[in-house]
Design an enzyme around this catalytic site. Structure first.
Site, mmCIF file in Angstrom:
data_model
loop_
_atom_site.group_PDB
_atom_site.id
_atom_site.type_symbol
_atom_site.label_atom_id
_atom_site.label_comp_id
_atom_site.label_asym_id
_atom_site.label_seq_id
_atom_site.Cartn_x
_atom_site.Cartn_y
_atom_site.Cartn_z
ATOM 1 N N LYS A 71 4.997 12.882 6.310
ATOM 2 C CA LYS A 71 5.913 12.614 5.211
ATOM 3 C C LYS A 71 6.321 13.923 4.541
ATOM 4 O O LYS A 71 7.481 14.208 4.383
ATOM 5 C CB LYS A 71 5.274 11.678 4.179
ATOM 6 N N TRP A 120 1.530 -0.375 1.582
ATOM 7 C CA TRP A 120 0.431 0.442 2.098
ATOM 8 C C TRP A 120 -0.902 0.141 1.445
ATOM 9 O O TRP A 120 -1.938 0.107 2.110
ATOM 10 C CB TRP A 120 0.764 1.923 2.008
ATOM 11 N N ASP A 147 -4.574 7.278 -1.393
ATOM 12 C CA ASP A 147 -3.664 7.553 -0.286
ATOM 13 C C ASP A 147 -2.464 8.288 -0.871
ATOM 14 O O ASP A 147 -1.660 7.702 -1.595
ATOM 15 C CB ASP A 147 -3.238 6.212 0.341
#
Ligand SMILES: *Cc1c(COP(=O)(O)O)cnc(C)c1O
Length: 356
Positions: free
Chosen positions: A191, A102, A167
């Protein structure tokens, strides 16, 4: 509900059962108003109430001060990879720590919009502060607090002299965070916060509104800050579900309790891996092992399918690793109970004994 599985999905992922049940109860007739949340205007008093309450609960959960704007966007983590540089790469340069799937994607996206530079690149761990190669003129430093695919967490928040942006998609609401150290935090909801389609952005107010005139309206954080995230129609149902999740979190004991549980749950799985005599392996440096996404491999990969089938027969679902890295991954977000984790650990032990 006896047929519900132990769900270790990485995202969209397990939701607290009481939240799903409440949503089901309220689905056709929200609080006696004669209509569903799905059918309600986002400008109605009822929905604006839900929206504001959700913002307030997030502020309460994290202890967020009024110096910060809490905004609800769409477009997932991926849109944030572009919006962050678009809004903040004022000097033209930004530093990125790249230590997994990511953060790498975020870095590549930022490169399109400015001079993004890698401050550190590591494989199976987070970089330490000493390793960070920071540009003196960088507008911000960016990192991903929990690499979901690789199962890597930062054991500490990096100390850097520039604006800190993170993030937190996959460890949102799982541990206490001193929000005032950050310029901006973002997290895709699917999530650990709610359904897909919602992204939370927490940003320091004074940094907003400095974009160029050419910035598209919907890509400017200021637009959301000024309109209570309702410049256009927000993802109302996702916000409502996240509202219920916040209520659930507060009732369960808040972030401190979630942090305690996630340490207990992840410790049990890592212990099972470490005590398996090499039957299972995890290659992440120990102090950087994720408390949300426990990745592991079977030494004998030929057993992978048998392992997954056996799990399924025990009601254990979604433990196959991300397609990029293979192996196994158990995502143990807030809604995944210790009971589920114990079921997985028991199964892993039994399977290792049977196939030793
Ligand atoms: C899942 C995830 C993303 C991507 O989220 P999308 O909503 O699919 O765009 C980004 N960052 C992290 C850490 C993630 O876990």
């Amino acid at each position: 509900m006896s047929h519900r599985i132990f769900n270790f999905a990485a995202g969209p992922s397990a939701m607290p059962l009481p939240v799903l049940e409440e949503a089901a109860r309220e689905m056709t007739n929200w609080k006696g108003r004669g209509l569903s949340i799905l059918e309600m205007s986002h400008r109605s008093k009822d929905f604006v109430g839900i929206y504001r309450e959700t913002v307030d609960m997030l502020k309460e959960l994290y202890g967020i001060s009024d110096d910060y704007e809490v905004m609800f966007l769409q477009g997932g983590g991926h849109l944030q990879f572009a919006m962050v540089p678009l809004n903040f790469i004022a000097s033209g340069t930004a530093n990125y720590a790249v230590n997994g799937v990511w953060s790498k994607k975020a870095f590549l996206e930022a490169q399109k919009l400015g001079k993004a530079q890698i401050a550190a690149q590591t494989e199976n761990r987070a970089p330490t502060d000493d390793e960070l190669n920071l540009s003196p003129d960088a507008s911000y430093f960016y990192y991903c607090s929990n690499e979901t695919v690789n199962g890597i967490r930062y054991p500490a928040i990096p100390t850097v002299g520039v604006k800190l942006i993170s993030d937190m998609s996959s460890d949102f609401l799982s541990q206490s965070v001193p929000v005032d150290r950050f310029a901006l935090i973002f997290a895709g909801a699917q999530k650990n916060f709610g359904p897909a389609g919602l992204t939370v952005v927490i940003a320091r107010k004074e940094l907003l509104g400095r974009t160029s005139d050419k910035t598209p309206t919907m890509l400017d954080y200021e637009t959301y800050a000024k309109s209570e995230s309702m410049y256009n129609t927000p993802p109302t149902f996702a916000i409502y579900m996240s509202n219920l999740v916040c209520h659930w979190l507060l009732k369960e004991g808040g972030i401190a309790e979630m942090q305690k549980r996630s340490i207990a749950k992840s410790s049990l799985l890592y212990k099972t891996i470490d005590e398996s005599d090499g039957f299972y392996t995890n290659c992440v440096q120990k102090d950087c092992r994720s408390r949300m996404n426990v990745v592991f491999n079977l030494k004998n990969e030929a057993l992978n399918e048998i392992f997954l089938d056996g799990a399924k027969s025990r009601n254990i679902g979604n433990i196959k690793g991300h397609r990029i890295v293979g192996g196994m991954r158990a995502s143990i977000y807030n809604a995944v109970s210790m009971e589920a984790v114990e079921a997985l650990a028991d199964y892993m032990k039994k399977f290792a004994e049977d196939h030793a």
